[in-house]
Design a protein around this motif. Structure first.
Motif, short mmCIF file in Angstrom:
data_model
loop_
_atom_site.label_atom_id
_atom_site.label_comp_id
_atom_site.label_asym_id
_atom_site.label_seq_id
_atom_site.Cartn_x
_atom_site.Cartn_y
_atom_site.Cartn_z
N GLY A 38 0.81 -1.21 0.00
CA GLY A 38 0.00 0.00 0.00
C GLY A 38 0.84 1.25 0.00
O GLY A 38 0.56 2.22 -0.74
N ASN A 39 1.90 1.27 0.81
CA ASN A 39 2.79 2.42 0.85
C ASN A 39 3.56 2.58 -0.46
O ASN A 39 3.90 3.69 -0.85
CB ASN A 39 3.77 2.31 2.03
CG ASN A 39 3.16 2.82 3.33
OD1 ASN A 39 3.58 3.83 3.88
ND2 ASN A 39 2.15 2.13 3.83
N ALA A 40 3.83 1.46 -1.12
CA ALA A 40 4.50 1.52 -2.43
C ALA A 40 3.62 2.28 -3.43
O ALA A 40 4.10 3.15 -4.17
CB ALA A 40 4.78 0.11 -2.93
N ILE A 41 2.34 1.96 -3.45
CA ILE A 41 1.42 2.65 -4.36
C ILE A 41 1.31 4.12 -3.97
O ILE A 41 1.28 5.01 -4.84
CB ILE A 41 0.05 1.96 -4.35
CG1 ILE A 41 0.19 0.53 -4.90
CG2 ILE A 41 -0.97 2.74 -5.18
CD1 ILE A 41 -1.03 -0.35 -4.69
N PHE A 42 1.27 4.40 -2.67
CA PHE A 42 1.24 5.79 -2.19
C PHE A 42 2.47 6.56 -2.69
O PHE A 42 2.35 7.69 -3.18
CB PHE A 42 1.18 5.81 -0.66
CG PHE A 42 1.39 7.17 -0.07
CD1 PHE A 42 0.37 8.11 -0.05
CD2 PHE A 42 2.62 7.52 0.48
CE1 PHE A 42 0.56 9.37 0.49
CE2 PHE A 42 2.82 8.78 1.03
CZ PHE A 42 1.79 9.70 1.03
N LEU A 43 3.65 5.94 -2.60
CA LEU A 43 4.87 6.60 -3.07
C LEU A 43 4.84 6.80 -4.57
O LEU A 43 5.32 7.83 -5.07
CB LEU A 43 6.11 5.76 -2.68
CG LEU A 43 6.42 5.70 -1.19
CD1 LEU A 43 7.57 4.73 -0.93
CD2 LEU A 43 6.75 7.08 -0.64
N GLY A 44 4.26 5.84 -5.30
CA GLY A 44 4.12 6.00 -6.74
C GLY A 44 3.25 7.20 -7.09
O GLY A 44 3.57 7.97 -8.00
N LEU A 45 2.16 7.37 -6.35
CA LEU A 45 1.27 8.51 -6.59
C LEU A 45 1.97 9.83 -6.27
O LEU A 45 1.83 10.82 -7.00
CB LEU A 45 0.00 8.37 -5.76
CG LEU A 45 -0.92 7.20 -6.16
CD1 LEU A 45 -2.05 7.03 -5.14
CD2 LEU A 45 -1.51 7.43 -7.56
N CYS A 46 2.75 9.85 -5.19
CA CYS A 46 3.51 11.06 -4.83
C CYS A 46 4.54 11.40 -5.90
O CYS A 46 4.72 12.57 -6.27
CB CYS A 46 4.20 10.88 -3.48
SG CYS A 46 3.08 10.81 -2.08
#
Length: 199
Positions: A38-46
């Protein structure tokens, strides 16, 4: 250099994600693995937001720092703006690719990569002939979107056997983000050096 930097950030972040996720799953920590994903996807969005802002406001000054030729300025600006504004395809593709690799589904990530490449190869001459440099840019980003879309489907459909893919896991956890970049930053720096040298 800008696209190389984009790939450097995506690949480097992916290296950290892959290492942490596979280790967590190897230790049988499903919840931690889910949070990492989930945090990986969050970092991708950032990361996408950063390149989106550059695409909207930074491409012009960047191109003017490289050349004064009006034709190159116009063509380069058109191409790079499209690639940066639509960069969520390539950035999130790299994230989903590493999530699939981290759970051992490398074959699926390869399917996504090949599908995007074939799409780009087919569309490039068609779009390029009709719309010039803008067409070539759109062929590139559509290929990236195909790869991203397929890997997203594979992630949600297949990775749920090993991790939870709910939206709640997108909530950022500083400790996990620090762990991802502790591994990923050296890879980002190594990849980004070529971008800096080209600039």
């Amino acid at each position: 250099p800008v696209q190389m930097l984009m790939i450097a950030v995506g690949v480097g972040t992916g290296v950290g994600i892959n290492a942490l996720l596979s280790r967590s799953l190897g230790q049988g920590e499903r919840e931690k693995g889910s949070a990492i994903a989930g945090n990986a996807i969050f970092l991708g969005l950032c990361t996408y937001i950063a390149f989106l802002l550059f695409g909207l406001f930074g491409v012009g000054p960047y191109m003017r720092s490289q050349t004064a030729d009006p034709i190159i300025l116009e063509m380069g600006t058109s191409y790079l703006q499209i690639c940066c504004v639509m960069s969520f395809g390539v950035i999130l593709y790299m994230i989903f690719e590493k999530l699939l690799q981290g759970t051992g589904r490398t074959g699926l990530s390869t399917v996504g990569q090949v599908a995007g490449a074939v799409t780009n190869i087919v569309l490039d001459p068609i779009f390029g002939f009709h719309w010039g440099i803008k067409g070539a840019a759109w062929a590139t980003v559509i290929g990236q979107l195909v790869s991203c879309g397929l890997d997203f489907i594979f992630h949600v459909g297949c990775n749920r056997r090993d991790i939870n893919t709910g939206l709640a896991y997108l909530r950022p956890k500083p400790r996990l983000i620090k762990g991802i970049y502790a591994i990923g930053v050296p890879a980002i720096v190594m990849q980004a050096l070529m971008s800096v040298m080209c600039f």
